[in-house]
Design a protein around this motif. Structure first.
Motif, PDB file in Angstrom:
ATOM      1  N   THR A   1      -0.253  -8.337  12.850  1.00  0.00           N
ATOM      2  CA  THR A   1       0.242  -9.096  11.712  1.00  0.00           C
ATOM      3  C   THR A   1       1.768  -9.101  11.716  1.00  0.00           C
ATOM      4  OG1 THR A   1      -1.707  -8.440  10.436  1.00  0.00           O
ATOM      5  CG2 THR A   1       0.149  -9.357   9.197  1.00  0.00           C
ATOM      6  N   VAL A   2       2.334 -10.303  11.689  1.00  0.00           N
ATOM      7  CA  VAL A   2       3.779 -10.491  11.610  1.00  0.00           C
ATOM      8  C   VAL A   2       4.009 -11.530  10.517  1.00  0.00           C
ATOM      9  CG1 VAL A   2       5.899 -11.138  12.813  1.00  0.00           C
ATOM     10  CG2 VAL A   2       4.039 -10.068  14.095  1.00  0.00           C
ATOM     11  N   GLY A   3       4.603 -11.093   9.386  1.00  0.00           N
ATOM     12  CA  GLY A   3       4.798 -12.026   8.276  1.00  0.00           C
ATOM     13  C   GLY A   3       3.461 -12.587   7.833  1.00  0.00           C
TER      14      GLY A   3
ATOM     15  N   ILE B   1      -0.058   1.142  13.313  1.00  0.00           N
ATOM     16  CA  ILE B   1       1.396   1.239  13.396  1.00  0.00           C
ATOM     17  C   ILE B   1       1.997   0.071  12.624  1.00  0.00           C
ATOM     18  CG2 ILE B   1       3.396   1.041  14.928  1.00  0.00           C
ATOM     19  CD1 ILE B   1       1.605   2.231  17.177  1.00  0.00           C
ATOM     20  N   THR B   2       2.949   0.373  11.752  1.00  0.00           N
ATOM     21  CA  THR B   2       3.762  -0.663  11.115  1.00  0.00           C
ATOM     22  C   THR B   2       5.212  -0.296  11.373  1.00  0.00           C
ATOM     23  OG1 THR B   2       2.133  -1.119   9.392  1.00  0.00           O
ATOM     24  CG2 THR B   2       4.393  -1.816   8.948  1.00  0.00           C
TER      25      THR B   2
ATOM     26  N   LEU C   1       0.158  -3.279  13.703  1.00  0.00           N
ATOM     27  CA  LEU C   1      -0.949  -3.249  14.665  1.00  0.00           C
ATOM     28  C   LEU C   1      -2.002  -2.338  14.076  1.00  0.00           C
ATOM     29  CD1 LEU C   1       1.147  -2.408  17.874  1.00  0.00           C
ATOM     30  CD2 LEU C   1       0.565  -4.688  17.020  1.00  0.00           C
ATOM     31  N   GLU C   2      -3.230  -2.855  13.946  1.00  0.00           N
ATOM     32  CA  GLU C   2      -4.282  -2.022  13.357  1.00  0.00           C
ATOM     33  C   GLU C   2      -5.613  -2.302  14.029  1.00  0.00           C
ATOM     34  OE1 GLU C   2      -4.416  -2.997   9.176  1.00  0.00           O
ATOM     35  OE2 GLU C   2      -4.126  -5.099   9.635  1.00  0.00           O
ATOM     36  N   PRO C   3      -6.458  -1.261  14.111  1.00  0.00           N
ATOM     37  CA  PRO C   3      -7.783  -1.474  14.683  1.00  0.00           C
ATOM     38  C   PRO C   3      -8.619  -2.330  13.742  1.00  0.00           C
ATOM     39  CG  PRO C   3      -7.554   0.795  13.915  1.00  0.00           C
ATOM     40  CD  PRO C   3      -6.242   0.121  13.690  1.00  0.00           C
TER      41      PRO C   3
ATOM     42  N   TYR D   1       8.644  -7.086  21.051  1.00  0.00           N
ATOM     43  CA  TYR D   1       8.369  -5.726  21.526  1.00  0.00           C
ATOM     44  C   TYR D   1       8.748  -4.723  20.451  1.00  0.00           C
ATOM     45  CZ  TYR D   1      13.353  -5.263  22.801  1.00  0.00           C
ATOM     46  OH  TYR D   1      14.720  -5.212  22.781  1.00  0.00           O
ATOM     47  N   LEU D   2       8.030  -3.610  20.446  1.00  0.00           N
ATOM     48  CA  LEU D   2       8.246  -2.573  19.445  1.00  0.00           C
ATOM     49  C   LEU D   2       7.982  -1.215  20.063  1.00  0.00           C
ATOM     50  CD1 LEU D   2       4.961  -2.156  17.694  1.00  0.00           C
ATOM     51  CD2 LEU D   2       5.517  -4.491  18.360  1.00  0.00           C
TER      52      LEU D   2
END
Length: 125
Positions: A7-9, A32-33, A120-122, A44-45
């Protein structure tokens, strides 16, 4: 294979992680957020995962590939040309382990490059 949500925005995309050792380490670190950076049409993060290049490592990636970049301990989403790309080729800064693929039109990430945070989430089956 494990499904995750990126999820981005206002954009939420599904992706699948492969069964490589690196992708399993990434899966174990979720959710992870965090903030992210862009490099051309790549998001990238930094993530709390350490891994070396493995048998999935590539110098050229495909549209929608998810990669792990050992040099920067980074999760990468490839959705277009990077500063090192040549016509028709998506080229990371250096080799990445391929850990999965975006399901659907990865080019949609171009619409949210101005955002500041990614999650990022399961996904629960």
């Amino acid at each position: 294979m494990m499904k995750i949500r990126i999820t981005v925005g206002s954009l939420s995309m599904e992706a699948e992680l492969n069964d490589s050792p690196t992708s399993k380490k990434v899966a174990a670190a979720l959710p992870i957020t965090t903030s992210f950076k862009t490099w051309g049409e790549e998001i990238y993060l930094s993530i709390p995962v350490e891994a070396q290049l493995d048998e999935t490592a590539r110098d050229v990636v495909e549209l929608g590939d998810l990669g792990y970049w050992p040099t920067g301990s980074a999760f990468c989403i490839f959705f277009g040309q990077t500063p090192m790309s040549e016509p028709g080729k998506i080229v990371p800064a250096s080799a990445v382990n391929i850990i999965g693929k975006v399901i659907g039109d990865a080019a949609k990430f171009k619409e949210v490059m101005v955002e500041r945070e990614v999650t990022l989430e399961p996904m629960v089956p």
